[in-house]
Design a protein around this motif. Structure first.
Motif, mmCIF file in Angstrom:
data_model
loop_
_atom_site.group_PDB
_atom_site.id
_atom_site.type_symbol
_atom_site.label_atom_id
_atom_site.label_comp_id
_atom_site.label_asym_id
_atom_site.label_seq_id
_atom_site.Cartn_x
_atom_site.Cartn_y
_atom_site.Cartn_z
ATOM 1 N N ALA A 108 0.814 -1.217 0.000
ATOM 2 C CA ALA A 108 0.000 0.000 0.000
ATOM 3 C C ALA A 108 0.845 1.264 0.000
ATOM 4 N N CYS A 109 2.100 1.159 0.388
ATOM 5 C CA CYS A 109 2.966 2.341 0.461
ATOM 6 C C CYS A 109 3.583 2.719 -0.884
ATOM 7 N N GLY A 110 3.444 1.875 -1.897
ATOM 8 C CA GLY A 110 4.037 2.164 -3.191
ATOM 9 C C GLY A 110 3.377 3.341 -3.883
ATOM 10 N N HIS A 111 4.174 4.080 -4.659
ATOM 11 C CA HIS A 111 3.592 5.136 -5.488
ATOM 12 C C HIS A 111 2.776 4.512 -6.615
ATOM 13 N N GLN A 112 3.153 3.315 -7.013
ATOM 14 C CA GLN A 112 2.392 2.541 -7.980
ATOM 15 C C GLN A 112 2.582 1.056 -7.663
ATOM 16 N N GLN A 113 1.699 0.250 -8.233
ATOM 17 C CA GLN A 113 1.713 -1.177 -7.887
ATOM 18 C C GLN A 113 1.512 -2.011 -9.129
ATOM 19 N N MET A 114 2.230 -3.143 -9.192
ATOM 20 C CA MET A 114 2.088 -4.087 -10.297
ATOM 21 C C MET A 114 1.690 -5.435 -9.727
ATOM 22 N N GLN A 115 0.922 -6.166 -10.523
ATOM 23 C CA GLN A 115 0.479 -7.490 -10.088
ATOM 24 C C GLN A 115 1.003 -8.551 -11.047
ATOM 25 N N ALA A 133 -6.030 2.484 -9.716
ATOM 26 C CA ALA A 133 -6.347 2.737 -8.312
ATOM 27 C C ALA A 133 -7.350 1.726 -7.781
ATOM 28 N N GLU A 134 -8.404 1.438 -8.539
ATOM 29 C CA GLU A 134 -9.414 0.482 -8.104
ATOM 30 C C GLU A 134 -8.846 -0.931 -8.041
ATOM 31 N N GLN A 135 -8.028 -1.269 -9.023
ATOM 32 C CA GLN A 135 -7.417 -2.603 -9.024
ATOM 33 C C GLN A 135 -6.477 -2.765 -7.826
ATOM 34 N N ARG A 136 -5.820 -1.690 -7.437
ATOM 35 C CA ARG A 136 -4.940 -1.760 -6.263
ATOM 36 C C ARG A 136 -5.743 -2.088 -5.009
ATOM 37 N N ILE A 137 -6.914 -1.465 -4.880
ATOM 38 C CA ILE A 137 -7.761 -1.726 -3.709
ATOM 39 C C ILE A 137 -8.164 -3.194 -3.670
ATOM 40 N N ASN A 167 -10.929 -1.717 4.404
ATOM 41 C CA ASN A 167 -9.599 -1.735 5.030
ATOM 42 C C ASN A 167 -8.509 -1.418 4.016
ATOM 43 N N ALA A 168 -8.695 -1.956 2.818
ATOM 44 C CA ALA A 168 -7.713 -1.703 1.755
ATOM 45 C C ALA A 168 -7.689 -0.231 1.390
ATOM 46 N N GLU A 200 -6.558 -5.738 -5.026
ATOM 47 C CA GLU A 200 -5.375 -6.553 -4.744
ATOM 48 C C GLU A 200 -4.985 -6.467 -3.267
ATOM 49 N N LEU A 201 -5.082 -5.255 -2.698
ATOM 50 C CA LEU A 201 -4.775 -5.114 -1.272
ATOM 51 C C LEU A 201 -5.787 -5.869 -0.429
ATOM 52 N N ALA A 202 -7.077 -5.858 -0.854
ATOM 53 C CA ALA A 202 -8.115 -6.602 -0.138
ATOM 54 C C ALA A 202 -7.820 -8.090 -0.185
ATOM 55 N N ARG A 203 -7.305 -8.579 -1.344
ATOM 56 C CA ARG A 203 -6.957 -10.004 -1.454
ATOM 57 C C ARG A 203 -5.823 -10.347 -0.497
ATOM 58 N N LEU A 204 -4.829 -9.436 -0.431
ATOM 59 C CA LEU A 204 -3.714 -9.683 0.482
ATOM 60 C C LEU A 204 -4.166 -9.654 1.941
ATOM 61 N N LEU A 205 -5.191 -8.843 2.217
ATOM 62 C CA LEU A 205 -5.689 -8.740 3.589
ATOM 63 C C LEU A 205 -6.570 -9.928 3.980
#
Length: 554
Positions: free
Chosen positions: A498-505, A524-528, A547-548, A530-535
């Motif tokens: 979540a701290c990245g300026h950008q994220q790749m999957q 931005a939506e895809q990041r949310i 939470n994401a 992906e973060l939800a999946r990690l959570l």
């Protein structure tokens, strides 16, 4: 910084092409999806060992291309220019690596073929890869010293120390070579001193022996020469009864009388007149010669003695007597050179002492700078450790001065840590666990990154073994590095991602025939999501999505 990565037929990747931005880029994906493949690909581009197993099954070759913008990396630009691999106004460095299914490898920099060794030389100027086990480097004294020097940012002191060491070492080697030959030179000098003194005393001149030989022959045959000369003088002039001069005069008179009747005889008469004059003069010369001749036994003895000495010396030096002057000159020259070498040795000893003093002066300044930096770095690392769930941890840098000189100075560094109150400081290798080492290493990376010339830092799952609040701190630290360096971080923690300026999957798909990995940039939506999946794992709920959203750093 790294701006583009192209991968084709590598491992389980069909084709991958991604643009990479500045700042911190996090890479996430399911376990086994191949999150580290991009890191491996970059490593190959920078000279890592290649083998046939890296080529995707069924393909003839793998191809990897990494593009770097080097406008802000003067050291890399200079290296490329010095190796004729960059145009003066060129902004990008394009590195390409091709691996065949037979295991052969080819490398190119800006289109020019280069050996893998050159890739390895260029790599540290472009990227630093901090792998899962990179923290083990903290256990090595040399690495600890390099970390301290990097934090101190005293390149000029390092350069001065290295230059002073090289100069001192050069003189020491020269002096050692002279001293090793000293014993042989001394023995040779002793012999030469005797030989040269002997030849100096004898002092045979160039061409003198031949003159001695000629004079000796003359004096040794003086009696015979005088007898023959007297006999000849008598025949020419001094014999009252008959001599050649009087006989020639008689012939001349008779022909003169006959010429009154035949003038043709006059030419003969003229020649005989000339002959008479020449013969008379020769007789006078011979008379004078005879009068000057006198046997000289003393001079003959002197000649015999000098010639005998010359021949003895010639036998001693195994040469012909007439060449003794050349031998004398050569030996004297060699003796002078040995004396000069001895003088040079004395001079070098003085130079070696002065160079040593210059080195220790430079090394002392370097030590002082290291001592100041060690205090600052130890204090900063201690604060970071306590943020990383080592609340009672204390970090220290022990700096010991050695008597041994090196191009890096004369200091030995040991990182020390106290994990719990009441315990003494001990070497980090003795008390720190793997997780603690990882956190300490990360803290040091954050604190030294601002002094790093390498613009791109890659962290491959350095957050293994941490979670919760500590993970959040790690994420913030990596983002802090990303403010002035390009950071790529492979992670499985949502707090870090979540701290990245950008994220790749990274995702993996499998059918009956093959397995393929893909990597793409998230919106931005895809990041949310992906973060939800990690959570929350596969079951994504509204709560995990919320939470994401809260976790995501804007």
């Amino acid at each position: 910084m790294l701006t583009r990565l192209f991968v084709k037929d590598f491992a389980i990747v069909d084709q991958l092409e991604i643009e990479i931005d500045a700042g911190m880029t996090t890479i996430t994906g399911e376990t086994g999806a191949g999150k580290s493949i991009s890191i491996d690909a970059i490593g190959l581009c920078l000279g890592a060992r290649a083998d046939a197993g890296m080529v995707k099954a069924g393909a003839d070759k793998s191809e990897i291309t990494a593009t770097f913008n080097i406008t802000q990396i003067p050291s890399a630009s200079q290296w490329l220019l010095e190796n004729d691999l960059l145009e003066a106004d060129q902004e990008d460095c394009i590195i390409r690596r091709v691996i065949t299914k037979e295991g052969r490898s080819r490398a190119y920099i800006n289109g020019a073929p280069v050996p893998a060794q050159q890739l390895k030389a260029l790599a540290p100027l472009l990227i630093h890869i901090h792998g899962q086990h990179a923290h083990q480097m903290l256990l090595k004294s040399d690495y600890q010293l390099s970390v301290l020097d990097q934090f101190a940012a005293h390149k000029h002191l390092l350069a001065q120390t290295q230059l002073a060491y090289q100069g001192w070492n050069k003189i020491k080697n020269q002096l050692k070579a002279l001293q090793e030959a000293q014993t042989q030179r001394d023995a040779r000098a002793q012999l030469l001193e005797y030989q040269v003194a002997e030849l100096d005393e004898f002092n045979l001149q160039e061409g003198e022996f031949n003159q001695l030989e000629s004079e000796y022959k003359k004096l040794n045959n003086a009696v015979n020469i005088l007898q023959n000369s007297q006999q000849c003088f008598s025949m020419l002039y001094d014999n009252d009864e008959q001599n050649m001069v009087s006989m020639l005069k008689m012939v001349n008179q008779k022909l003169t009388e006959a010429s009154r009747f035949d003038p043709a005889l006059q030419n003969i008469i003229d020649m005989l007149n000339d002959a008479e004059i020449q013969l008379t003069e020769a007789s006078y010369e011979l008379r004078d010669y005879i009068e000057d001749q006198e046997p000289d036994p003393q001079r003959l003895a002197e000649l015999e003695s000098r010639m005998s000495t010359a021949m003895d010396l010639a036998r001693k030096h195994k040469v012909e007597p007439e060449t003794l002057p050349e031998v004398h000159q050569a030996l004297a020259q060699e003796f002078d050179e040995i004396k000069q070498n001895n003088a040079q040795s004395i001079s070098l000893e003085a130079e070696e002492k002065q160079a040593g003093e210059q080195y220790w002066s430079a090394a002392e300044k370097l030590t002082e700078s290291r001592q100041k930096a060690a205090k600052k770095l130890a204090k900063a690392v201690t604060a970071s450790m306590q943020q990383l769930n080592m609340q009672q941890g204390v970090f220290n840098i022990a700096l010991n001065r050695l008597d041994k000189a090196s191009k890096a100075g004369s200091d030995a560094v040991e990182f020390e840590v106290c994990a719990n109150p009441g315990q003494p400081m001990q070497a980090i290798s003795k008390v720190a666990s793997g997780g603690e080492l990882s956190r300490i290493s990360l803290a040091i990376q954050v604190l030294t990154s601002s002094q790093m010339e390498t613009p791109t830092l890659i962290f491959d799952e350095v957050d293994v073994g941490i979670s919760g609040p500590t993970a959040a701190v790690v994420g913030k630290m990596l983002r802090q590095i990303g403010e002035h360096n390009q950071v790529m971080c492979v992670t499985h923690l949502p707090q870090v991602a979540a701290c990245g300026h950008q994220q790749m999957q990274v995702s993996k798909t499998t059918d009956k025939r093959k397995t393929t990995t893909k990597m793409y940039k998230l919106t931005a939506e895809q990041r949310i999501s992906e973060l939800a999946r990690l959570l929350g794992g596969d079951q994504i709920t509204e709560n995990t999505l919320q939470n994401a959203r809260e976790l995501l750093v804007s």
